[in-house]
Design an enzyme around this catalytic site. Structure first.
Site, PDB file in Angstrom:
ATOM      1  N   GLU A   1     -13.570  10.236  -0.204  1.00  0.00           N
ATOM      2  CA  GLU A   1     -12.885  11.501  -0.377  1.00  0.00           C
ATOM      3  C   GLU A   1     -13.503  12.658  -0.812  1.00  0.00           C
ATOM      4  O   GLU A   1     -14.287  12.556  -1.891  1.00  0.00           O
ATOM      5  CB  GLU A   1     -11.827  11.338  -1.275  1.00  0.00           C
ATOM      6  CG  GLU A   1     -11.110   9.739  -1.176  1.00  0.00           C
ATOM      7  CD  GLU A   1     -10.434   9.994  -2.290  1.00  0.00           C
ATOM      8  OE1 GLU A   1      -8.602   8.938  -2.341  1.00  0.00           O
ATOM      9  OE2 GLU A   1     -10.574   9.764  -3.598  1.00  0.00           O
TER      10      GLU A   1
ATOM     11  N   ASP B   1     -11.483   7.936 -10.508  1.00  0.00           N
ATOM     12  CA  ASP B   1     -11.540   6.463 -10.310  1.00  0.00           C
ATOM     13  C   ASP B   1     -12.835   6.485 -10.366  1.00  0.00           C
ATOM     14  O   ASP B   1     -13.733   5.175 -10.463  1.00  0.00           O
ATOM     15  CB  ASP B   1     -10.214   6.125 -10.262  1.00  0.00           C
ATOM     16  CG  ASP B   1      -9.611   5.969 -11.080  1.00  0.00           C
ATOM     17  OD1 ASP B   1      -9.318   6.279 -11.769  1.00  0.00           O
ATOM     18  OD2 ASP B   1      -8.360   5.279 -10.230  1.00  0.00           O
TER      19      ASP B   1
ATOM     20  N   ASP C   1      -2.482  13.831  -4.287  1.00  0.00           N
ATOM     21  CA  ASP C   1      -3.530  13.367  -4.234  1.00  0.00           C
ATOM     22  C   ASP C   1      -4.659  14.673  -3.999  1.00  0.00           C
ATOM     23  O   ASP C   1      -4.672  15.649  -3.691  1.00  0.00           O
ATOM     24  CB  ASP C   1      -3.375  12.702  -3.028  1.00  0.00           C
ATOM     25  CG  ASP C   1      -2.453  11.228  -2.966  1.00  0.00           C
ATOM     26  OD1 ASP C   1      -1.921  10.908  -4.256  1.00  0.00           O
ATOM     27  OD2 ASP C   1      -1.992  10.671  -2.255  1.00  0.00           O
TER      28      ASP C   1
ATOM     29  N   ASP D   1       4.280   4.102  -6.368  1.00  0.00           N
ATOM     30  CA  ASP D   1       5.176   5.212  -6.178  1.00  0.00           C
ATOM     31  C   ASP D   1       6.700   4.829  -5.054  1.00  0.00           C
ATOM     32  O   ASP D   1       7.562   5.502  -6.532  1.00  0.00           O
ATOM     33  CB  ASP D   1       4.450   6.528  -5.286  1.00  0.00           C
ATOM     34  CG  ASP D   1       4.100   5.706  -3.094  1.00  0.00           C
ATOM     35  OD1 ASP D   1       4.342   4.563  -3.344  1.00  0.00           O
ATOM     36  OD2 ASP D   1       3.876   6.532  -2.856  1.00  0.00           O
TER      37      ASP D   1
END
Ligand SMILES: O=c1ccn([C@@H]2O[C@H](COP(=O)(O)OP(=O)(O)O[C@H]3O[C@H](CO)[C@@H](O)[C@H](O)[C@H]3O)[C@@H](O)[C@H]2O)c(=O)[nH]1
Ligand SMILES: [Mn+2]
Length: 861
Positions: A98, A127, A295, A473
């Protein structure tokens, strides 16, 4: 319809009659205007009175002096611009997968929304525990200081700089520059625009330098905490990057970096765990009554998103607006949805359908929650059982953990009134929200970010994001619906948020595999929707939809069986369909035609092309034999039996072309660039996922070839041939992309199918050819071992493959299967599988193509 002839008038009266009946039927959906005449009258009256008072004051101001002036000023201050506070959460987990530039674009777009900044706080959960994220955030904040005023001044729509600047290279904006509204001084705008773009370029460069490692990163000073931190073994790191101390409405929202504590021995529950830490950290720091979660790849595309969400929260009955979900909209969509993962049509049908029952599922991103709901409090104001327990019970700490500060904030949330539809107590919800001094709460925040904080509490079970599924979710959202609450889907134009969708086959398949595993985890647990309907308040029809979603993976098995049947019948000279001349065949034909026409019709209806329809159809089959199958037969059972843990494999996010061009690290540059080059093409990697569909295809092609070779089959009818052909069509990408010439063209992505194509006959020929179990045959195990990509050796399937490999199966000297058993016909499959066995050298070791572009011809024969 009419089988007998009727006179014109007869027909007319018939039609009329039908029409009449239609009119009598209740409509499927209807909007009923709420009559609140009294309310309106009252409001109008107060407004008129207020205006009269002001006019009266103005007229008599000179007669009365100061007291009247003050009264006038106070009375004209009708406080209506107050809004509730919102805590905004961004999750990121891996700087490699990411890109940090993507994360900070998301953060910038959140901080720049049209909402009073002193009501907002942005928390970023990392994280991956990477100092690069903190570094990027600190620099992004500096940029925010100029970027946000610029956006607000010119009313820019897209406030994620990478998107805003993506369309214009060096050119200056035109007068109709997208996103800019209102009157403004154009030359000045151009100057500022240019400056913004340059500054963004500098920011990007700075981040790229540390990502690429061209500038060594020094873990000292601000970053000292990272010096000995390992990704999965470190204490919590919390940094208040910016605090709007004075609650200044002209300043910027708070910005906080959070990396929760992680220890190898303690489960961290992936994203759900991160969300719970964010809930607690924000609880002790800002404790806003509403929480937004996105996100890291999802930026705000419509600056009014929060206002839209508030309209639902404050304008609807709280029980009808437990959470507000903005549907996922993708900005990197590929034309015609080659991987069938954009879900446009399924959203239109399923999503809108759900909206009519208890509301859309929670999709994990682009969603606002009431803090009360996440804390499992009832929305019927402060006299619920849970609440009583909380406030009276000595053991209250077992619910929320033993942080004094958190308990105080929870109690505040609990006692805070919910705005009731039609009642004007918005002000109370606003004033009950407590303003803390953020930096003094850092110690408390560390405590609630500890990895053992949740021990002995109900976090993950009753309160917070729910544990026990990879799709936290769906689970969390369903439990909210099970409380009898409803959710709202908000679809403004332009869309509220935009994110990315995987643009390569393997990435999309890994994602789907995780999803189906997570969904099965819910289906076969006490959280199953069936129990929720029986024992809680999940509505029956909502339960049906949830069940339908959760069983997604299960369809893989019937799909696979049905896809293999035609080949099986052709090979073994049997049949599973009526003959072409039997009337029963019409049943099958009609079903096939109608079903496909129906789905095609809905694709057209929602603006999708024929190719998009075909791609989705094809990908449904391919997914069934890859990701769904592996989820159902491997990941989920292994987890169930306690043999292996399911790992949340974070989806690779490819950043925007321009941002990415130089933002990739040396090591990964190659593969990432390939992904862009191959976007939309069916690429492979060395994943086990590809074995079943390749096999299926081989068997299918072999069957067809074999039957041609032997001049047809008496038992097999047209139906079986057509079906077999249809399957081949669906799996055509595998044929196309495994073509030897393509495979040897140049690159890496080729190796995998190459290996797979060799694996397939090696595994299956011995299975089919049962008479060849002669121990004296040339040991083929070595060859097969060689062919197995390294990665597979560590995966679940390897033992299976190994046991299959133990069977010596074909003669390497003649390169032909051995033995002539009952099913001798089957061995001929070998002839049709692929010509690539001729690439095998004497030892049976496959010479892999030279990564530096060897040609087909140069391979040893
Ligand atoms: O240990 C982890 C793993 C993931 N994430 C974050 O979770 C988000 C979603 O991860 P991603 O790899 O993008 O998964 P997707 O399948 O694309 O995500 C969808 O599906 C997930 C459930 O499988 C939901 O959690 C997501 O919100 C939803 O967008 C990202 O922001 C990650 O940074 C963490 O914070 N910690
Ligand atoms: Mn994602």
């Amino acid at each position: 319809m009419a089988t007998t002839r009727r006179s014109n008038s007869e027909v007319e009266s018939h039609v009329d009659h039908d029409h009449h009946e239609l009119l009598l039927l209740p409509p499927l959906c209807e909007k009923i205007p709420v009559k609140n005449t009294l309310n309106k009258a009252i409001n109008l009256t107060t407004l008129l009175l207020l205006i009269s008072i002001l006019v009266y004051r103005l007229l008599h101001l000179s007669e009365h002096g100061y007291p009247w002036l003050f009264a006038f000023l106070s009375e004209s201050w009708v406080k209506r611009d107050e809004v509730p506070a919102v805590d905004m959460f961004v999750t990121t987990a891996d700087v490699g997968l990411e890109p940090p530039i993507m994360t900070i674009n998301t953060v910038l777009s959140l901080m720049a929304v049209e909402y009073p900044p002193h009501k907002l706080a942005c928390y970023v959960s990392d994280d991956g525990c990477s100092p690069i994220i903190l570094y990027s955030l600190i620099h992004a904040f500096q940029y925010a200081r100029i970027w946000i005023p610029f956006c607000k001044k010119y009313g820019i729509q897209v406030r994620a700089p990478f998107r805003y600047f993506s369309n214009d290279d060096a050119v200056l904006p035109t007068a109709q520059h997208r996103g800019v509204k209102g009157n403004y001084n154009f030359p000045q705008f151009q100057r500022e625009w240019k400056n913004m773009k340059e500054e963004y370029g500098k920011l990007k460069e700075k981040i790229e330098e540390v990502v690429n490692g061209t500038v060594p990163f020094d873990c000292s000073g601000e970053y000292a905490d990272f010096a000995y931190a390992h990704k999965n073994d470190h204490s919590s790191i919390i940094k208040v990057i910016w605090e709007n101390k004075e609650n200044d409405p002209n300043s910027l929202p708070h910005l906080v970096y959070v990396s929760r504590e992680k220890r190898p021995a303690t489960p961290h529950h992936y994203k759900a765990g991160a969300m719970n830490v964010l809930t607690r950290v924000s609880g002790v720091m800002t404790n806003a009554p509403f929480m937004l979660n996105v996100d890291c790849d999802m930026f705000v595309n419509n600056p009014n998103v929060i206002l839209y969400a508030m309209c639902s929260f404050l304008g609807l009955n709280p029980r009808d607006s437990a959470f507000v979900q903005f549907p996922q909209v993708f900005y990197n969509e590929l034309k015609d949805d080659p991987f069938g993962n954009q879900m446009v049509v399924s959203f239109e049908i399923i999503g809108r359908g759900m909206a009519g029952i208890q509301g859309l599922v929670y999709a994990g991103t682009g969603c606002f929650h009431r803090r009360k709901v996440i804390y499992n409090f009832d929305l019927d104001n402060a006299d619920t059982k849970a609440g009583k327990e909380l406030l009276v019970d000595e053991n209250e700490t077992t619910t929320f953990g033993n942080s004094k500060e958190l308990m105080e904030s929870v109690a505040k949330t609990f006692t805070e009134p919910v705005v009731l539809y039609g009642k004007n107590n918005i002000d109370t919800i606003i004033s009950s929200h407590h303003h803390q001094d953020l930096s003094t709460m850092v110690r408390a925040a560390h405590q609630v970010a500890r990895c053992d904080y949740e021990d002995g509490t109900t976090w993950g079970a009753k309160v917070g994001w729910k544990y026990g599924s990879m799709t936290e979710d769906v689970l969390t959202g369903m439990q909210i619906h099970a409380m009898g609450l409803k959710s709202v889907s908000c679809m403004p134009n332009p869309p509220g948020f935009m994110g990315i969708v995987p643009t390569s086959g393997p990435t999309s398949m890994t994602q789907v595999k995780r999803w189906v595993t997570g969904l099965l985890q819910i289906l076969f647990s006490r959280n199953s929707p069936i129990f929720a309907t029986l024992h809680s308040k999940l509505q029956f029809r909502q339960c049906l939809i949830y069940t339908w979603i959760l069983i997604w993976g299960l369809r893989s098995i019937p799909t696979l069986c049905y896809a293999i049947l035609p080949a099986y019948c052709i090979i073994t000279n049997s049949s599973y369909l009526p003959k072409a001349n039997e009337p029963a065949m019409l049943l099958f034909l009609a079903q096939f035609v109608i079903e496909n026409m129906e789905t095609y019709h809905s694709y057209r209806k929602y603006g999708q092309s024929f190719i998009a329809w075909w791609n989705n159809l094809k990908m449904a089959k391919i997914n069934a034999t890859t990701s769904l199958l592996f989820g159902v037969v491997i990941s989920f059972p292994l987890k169930l039996l306690g043999i292996s843990e399911i790992v949340f494999e974070v989806t690779q996010k490819e950043s925007d072309d321009k941002t990415r061009s130089s933002s990739t690290t040396q090591g990964t540059e190659n593969s990432k660039d390939k992904e862009v080059v191959n976007a939309g093409r069916f690429t492979f990697d060395d994943s086990m996922l590809f074995v079943p569909p390749t096999t299926l295809l081989f068997v299918e092609v072999a069957g067809l070839g074999l039957s041609m070779w032997e001049g047809g089959r008496d038992e097999v009818g047209l139906g079986e041939y057509l079906a077999s052909f249809w399957v081949v069509m669906c799996f055509w990408p595998f044929v196309r992309e495994t073509h030897p010439q393509r495979m040897c063209a140049d690159n890496n992505y080729i190796k995998a199918p190459m290996r797979a194509t060799h694996m397939v006959p090696s595994i299956y020929v011995p299975l089919l050819d049962d008479s060849s179990r002669d121990a004296s045959t040339t040991p083929t195990i070595t060859m097969c071992q060689e062919l197995i990509p390294k990665k597979w050796k560590s995966t679940e399937g390897i033992s299976l493959i190994n046991s299959l490999m133990k069977v010596p199966h074909y003669d390497l000297a003649t390169k032909k299967p051995r033995g002539t058993g009952n099913k001798s016909r089957l061995k001929n499959i070998w002839k049709f599988t692929w010509p690539c066995h001729s690439f095998l050298d004497a030892e049976g070791v496959l010479p892999l193509p030279d990564p530096k572009g060897s040609k087909l011809g140069s391979l040893p024969k």
